[in-house]
Write a protein that holds these residues in place. Sequence first.
Motif, PDB file in Angstrom:
ATOM      1  N   LYS A   6       6.993 -39.346  42.473  1.00  0.00           N
ATOM      2  CA  LYS A   6       5.664 -39.574  41.918  1.00  0.00           C
ATOM      3  C   LYS A   6       4.565 -38.990  42.791  1.00  0.00           C
ATOM      4  O   LYS A   6       3.444 -38.831  42.350  1.00  0.00           O
ATOM      5  N   ILE A  14      12.193 -47.653  35.792  1.00  0.00           N
ATOM      6  CA  ILE A  14      12.053 -47.483  34.349  1.00  0.00           C
ATOM      7  C   ILE A  14      13.263 -48.099  33.668  1.00  0.00           C
ATOM      8  O   ILE A  14      14.400 -47.768  33.990  1.00  0.00           O
ATOM      9  N   TYR A  29       5.470 -46.042  23.657  1.00  0.00           N
ATOM     10  CA  TYR A  29       6.606 -46.001  24.576  1.00  0.00           C
ATOM     11  C   TYR A  29       6.492 -44.781  25.475  1.00  0.00           C
ATOM     12  O   TYR A  29       5.861 -43.785  25.139  1.00  0.00           O
ATOM     13  N   TYR A  30       7.136 -44.848  26.617  1.00  0.00           N
ATOM     14  CA  TYR A  30       7.135 -43.781  27.609  1.00  0.00           C
ATOM     15  C   TYR A  30       8.510 -43.129  27.613  1.00  0.00           C
ATOM     16  O   TYR A  30       9.515 -43.794  27.391  1.00  0.00           O
ATOM     17  N   TYR A  31       8.554 -41.841  27.883  1.00  0.00           N
ATOM     18  CA  TYR A  31       9.850 -41.187  28.039  1.00  0.00           C
ATOM     19  C   TYR A  31       9.826 -40.299  29.266  1.00  0.00           C
ATOM     20  O   TYR A  31       8.770 -39.906  29.755  1.00  0.00           O
ATOM     21  N   LYS A  32      10.988 -40.012  29.760  1.00  0.00           N
ATOM     22  CA  LYS A  32      11.148 -39.158  30.931  1.00  0.00           C
ATOM     23  C   LYS A  32      12.263 -38.172  30.624  1.00  0.00           C
ATOM     24  O   LYS A  32      13.385 -38.575  30.330  1.00  0.00           O
TER      25      LYS A  32
END
Length: 106
Positions: A6, A14, A29-32
């Motif tokens: 980061k 996560i 929603y978050y995605y990686k």
Amino acid sequence: MTDWDKGDGDFSYIVGMLMKDGVSVPEGYYYKDIEETDVAIGWIKGRDTADVHSSAHPLTEEAIKENGYKCDKMKWCMELYNCPRYSTPHENGDITLDYYIPINDN
């Protein structure tokens, strides 16, 4: 999944699911995205979940090095709670945690 990159010296944790590329992410929603890489998978067994979790990273990292690989460019690592071997103890009472660490190209 833990994200080591980061830039602020801290890591993020996560909770999520692995999905195929191109799956839509619901709003809010978050995605990686995880880049394609080789990974080592450690299967950490034990009865005490705290001990299994606290030893997963060092045991997997040690096995990687013992087998001639490196993980010094690691940007993430991941615990995978694979059911039923994690959620339902084996006959001897052990659970198994899958632990993923990306390895360097040799």
